[in-house]
Structures are given as C-alpha cells and as structure tokens.
Design a protein around this motif. Structure first.
Motif, PDB file in Angstrom:
ATOM      1  N   TYR A 198      16.686  -2.536 -31.554  1.00 42.06           N
ATOM      2  CA  TYR A 198      15.391  -2.111 -31.023  1.00 42.06           C
ATOM      3  C   TYR A 198      15.245  -0.596 -31.118  1.00 42.06           C
ATOM      4  O   TYR A 198      16.217   0.148 -30.969  1.00 42.06           O
ATOM      5  CB  TYR A 198      15.219  -2.579 -29.577  1.00 42.06           C
ATOM      6  N   GLU A 199      14.024  -0.149 -31.342  1.00 40.39           N
ATOM      7  CA  GLU A 199      13.728   1.285 -31.477  1.00 40.39           C
ATOM      8  C   GLU A 199      12.735   1.717 -30.404  1.00 40.39           C
ATOM      9  O   GLU A 199      11.811   0.963 -30.071  1.00 40.39           O
ATOM     10  CB  GLU A 199      13.135   1.586 -32.858  1.00 40.39           C
ATOM     11  N   VAL A 200      12.919   2.916 -29.885  1.00 43.79           N
ATOM     12  CA  VAL A 200      11.962   3.469 -28.927  1.00 43.79           C
ATOM     13  C   VAL A 200      10.591   3.589 -29.599  1.00 43.79           C
ATOM     14  O   VAL A 200      10.481   4.055 -30.734  1.00 43.79           O
ATOM     15  CB  VAL A 200      12.439   4.844 -28.411  1.00 43.79           C
ATOM     16  N   TRP A 291       2.297  -8.338 -24.313  1.00 42.91           N
ATOM     17  CA  TRP A 291       2.992  -7.562 -25.338  1.00 42.91           C
ATOM     18  C   TRP A 291       3.835  -6.502 -24.652  1.00 42.91           C
ATOM     19  O   TRP A 291       3.608  -6.150 -23.489  1.00 42.91           O
ATOM     20  CB  TRP A 291       2.016  -6.931 -26.329  1.00 42.91           C
ATOM     21  N   SER A 292       4.836  -6.015 -25.349  1.00 40.84           N
ATOM     22  CA  SER A 292       5.754  -5.042 -24.760  1.00 40.84           C
ATOM     23  C   SER A 292       5.977  -3.858 -25.694  1.00 40.84           C
ATOM     24  O   SER A 292       5.894  -3.981 -26.921  1.00 40.84           O
ATOM     25  CB  SER A 292       7.118  -5.691 -24.459  1.00 40.84           C
ATOM     26  N   LYS A 293       6.286  -2.734 -25.073  1.00 44.61           N
ATOM     27  CA  LYS A 293       6.667  -1.534 -25.805  1.00 44.61           C
ATOM     28  C   LYS A 293       8.023  -1.056 -25.295  1.00 44.61           C
ATOM     29  O   LYS A 293       8.250  -0.993 -24.080  1.00 44.61           O
ATOM     30  CB  LYS A 293       5.627  -0.428 -25.600  1.00 44.61           C
ATOM     31  N   VAL A 294       8.927  -0.741 -26.221  1.00 46.16           N
ATOM     32  CA  VAL A 294      10.224  -0.182 -25.842  1.00 46.16           C
ATOM     33  C   VAL A 294      10.013   1.294 -25.533  1.00 46.16           C
ATOM     34  O   VAL A 294       9.626   2.078 -26.404  1.00 46.16           O
ATOM     35  CB  VAL A 294      11.259  -0.366 -26.962  1.00 46.16           C
ATOM     36  N   VAL A 295      10.252   1.665 -24.294  1.00 50.75           N
ATOM     37  CA  VAL A 295       9.983   3.031 -23.834  1.00 50.75           C
ATOM     38  C   VAL A 295      11.221   3.913 -23.930  1.00 50.75           C
ATOM     39  O   VAL A 295      11.141   5.107 -24.210  1.00 50.75           O
ATOM     40  CB  VAL A 295       9.470   3.000 -22.372  1.00 50.75           C
ATOM     41  N   CYS A 312       7.947  -1.580 -21.240  1.00 50.33           N
ATOM     42  CA  CYS A 312       6.656  -1.686 -20.556  1.00 50.33           C
ATOM     43  C   CYS A 312       5.954  -2.926 -21.100  1.00 50.33           C
ATOM     44  O   CYS A 312       5.692  -3.015 -22.304  1.00 50.33           O
ATOM     45  CB  CYS A 312       5.810  -0.447 -20.795  1.00 50.33           C
ATOM     46  N   THR A 313       5.706  -3.884 -20.233  1.00 46.65           N
ATOM     47  CA  THR A 313       5.024  -5.115 -20.634  1.00 46.65           C
ATOM     48  C   THR A 313       3.611  -5.122 -20.061  1.00 46.65           C
ATOM     49  O   THR A 313       3.421  -4.912 -18.865  1.00 46.65           O
ATOM     50  CB  THR A 313       5.792  -6.357 -20.163  1.00 46.65           C
TER      51      THR A 313
END
Length: 349
Positions: A198-200, A291-295, A312-313
C-alpha cells in the motif's frame, strides 16, 4: 418518586462527573455469529479459529467494532438517551482483543460541556472506558453528543471544550501480546495485498453496496443494548424533524468496515479511531457504499511481521464511490454520511 429512568438532560452533566454504567455484557459465539450475519464481515482473523491460532491467539477474537458497540451501548441510558445526535469520536484506542466469554463493562467521565446557541440543546464530551472481567482496559474513546435540555430557561454552564489530539500516535498503538503474523495465510484471507503493497495517498473504491434494512438495524442496536430513543421509537420520532427513526451511526461504521474488506482484506485489526464524523443521517432503505484513502503508513517498533496503516474511509448513501466523493473545501459532497479516520494493523510481506 419515580422509579423509571428518563435519562440525563444537558443540565444534569458536570465536568469531572463519573458515570458507572449498568448491565455488564458477556459476549459469546452467538454474538459473533449474529454480528457477522448483520454486517457480512469477512475478515479471516475474526472468522476462523485456525487463522487466529496460527497468528498466536488462543482463539479467534470478536470483531473490534462489536466490542466497541457493546462498550458504547452501556453508555446510552446515562449519556445519550435524550440525544439529538451523536456528533463524533476521537482518541479511541483498542488496548486488548476481546474473546467469546469476556464480560465488558463501561465507565465514562464528562470532560467537556458547551451549550448550543439555540438554548435548547448542548454538547456533552465524555471519555468512556471499557474493561473486561479482569478489569483490564479493552478500549477507550472520546465522543461528543448533542443532548436536549430539560428546561430551555436553565442557566448555561461555563463552556469547557476539551483539546483532543488530531490522531492517535502510531507509537502508542497496541499490538496483541504473543502474536506473530509471519505465517499469515493470504489464501485464507482472500487477498495477496499486505502492508508493504500500500502507498500513502492511494485510493480504494470498495465497489460493493449494502442496503440498510429496518429489521437488521433494530436487531443490531438491541444486540448492543443501545436504547437511544431516536433508533427505537417510531411513535415519537414520527413526530420529530425527520418523521422516522434514525440509523445508529455505529451501524454505518460497521457497514463501512465490512465493505472495506474488498481492497483491505488483510487489515486484520482496528487499532485506533483517530476521529469520526457522522456527516448526514441515514434511514432504512439507504444503500451504503464506501471508499478509503491511505493517509499514513507506520512500521511498529520491534515488529517486522505487522505494520500500521492510517486509513480514512468515506461512506456514502445511494451514491456509488466511483468518483471518490470526499470532503470538499467547504463541506462534503451530497450523499456523504460518514468520515472515519482510523488505524488498522496489517501483516507485512
């Protein structure tokens, strides 16, 4: 003198007040099965004793959010029975996993008060701590809730809003003692993607949607012994501002977590909730997407087998997340119902 509980109103709370909540709750395999039936969660660690034993657990733990909701549910009769809405969460840490057979109880401390400008409601800030039968802390968190006043003419308290951290520091996250995820079974989990993959900044559309059914929501809130009037009583809520019962915000959190399996299947444990906001209400019949974002990514001291992802979902209602409708400069896109910032633990490759 009445023997029934009408719940606390805003003017009943005092900063520093400690509330010991009733009805300790022993969780069992039936609770785990019902939780999975209600939300469809498929994370392998919470589904399989064999996967759990291979990672060093004696048995499979219950879902972290099931433990959260039970601890939360204890607080409702004393804190939010007369709530208008639960507004948010912060500084939540999961200290120990919970297993079938554990008994959970909750104590809360009032840490802040602020009357609203309408004079009819106020915001109560509390830190709630859940413990098991050994008096060990299993989780603690801060939440703030808008509560009705008993008498609009009553004097407002001195405003006291607590300062809360923007996020739980990754160095303070708890990893269950005695665990080892070096042999984690990705065939059993259903995904080859581990922490290192996973990447930020990466965004993940979880694709699927789940429609909220009235009966399932009622069953879930009863499972947690959450007695908030806004969820249960159509007679009173039918005369309120929405004309119908509100869906418990935690129900949406659990749906979003279950949906996140498609893209984050190896996020085996929820370790902390940095912050959460229920952006808009939900009702039976709404379909939830996420949806989610890798913070942020954080290696864990002394652990090469597992790392932490800050995610963050965003959950939406009746709006697929193909275009990632997130927080806007001055608010949220129409359809966004939940903004949840949290840490998960994930095995490393």
């Amino acid at each position: 003198m009445t023997k029934t509980n009408a719940g606390n109103f805003f003017e009943d709370f005092k900063v520093g007040q400690v509330l010991t909540h009733a009805t300790p709750r022993t969780l069992n395999e039936g609770d785990r099965a019902l939780y999975q039936a209600l939300f469809g969660s498929r994370f392998s660690l919470q589904s399989s004793d064999e996967v759990a034993r291979a990672a060093g657990f004696a048995q499979s733990p219950v879902d972290d959010l099931l433990a959260f909701h039970v601890v939360f549910g204890k607080t409702v009769p004393d804190i939010s029975l007369n709530a208008v809405a639960n507004l948010g969460y912060a500084d939540c840490r999961f200290h120990k996993p919970v297993f079938p057979g554990d008994t959970l109880s909750t104590i809360s401390k009032v840490i802040g008060l602020k009357e609203n400008s309408d004079g009819a409601t106020g915001v109560v800030y509390v830190r709630s701590t859940g413990r098991n039968q050994k008096a060990e802390i299993v989780l603690d968190y801060v939440r703030w809730v808008m509560v009705r006043k008993r008498d609009k003419a009553s004097a407002a308290p001195v405003t006291d809003v607590p300062k809360l951290p923007a996020a739980v520091d990754a160095g303070s996250l708890f990893v269950p003692a005695g665990t080892d995820f070096r042999s984690f079974d990705i065939a059993a989990s259903g995904s080859p993607h581990l922490w290192d993959d996973y990447e930020v900044g990466e965004k993940i559309d979880h694709v699927d949607g789940i429609t909220i059914e009235e009966a399932e929501h009622m069953m879930a809130t009863r499972l947690y012994q959450n007695t908030a009037k806004v969820h249960f009583n159509q007679f009173t809520e039918g005369q309120g501002r929405f004309g119908r019962r509100l869906i418990y915000g935690g129900h949406v959190i659990s749906l979003a977590r279950a949906l996140s399996f498609n893209g984050l299947a190896n996020a085996v444990l929820v370790s902390a909730i940095n912050g959460g906001r229920h952006v808009a209400p939900c009702f039976a019949g709404d379909t939830i997407f996420a949806w989610s974002k890798v913070v942020e990514k954080a290696p864990l001291a002394g652990r090469s087998d597992i790392g932490a992802l800050r995610v963050c979902t965003i959950a939406t209602k009746n709006l697929p997340c193909t275009d990632f409708p997130g927080a806007l400069e001055k608010g949220y896109a129409d359809g966004v119902v939940l903004d949840l910032d949290y840490w998960v633990l994930m095995p490393r490759g």
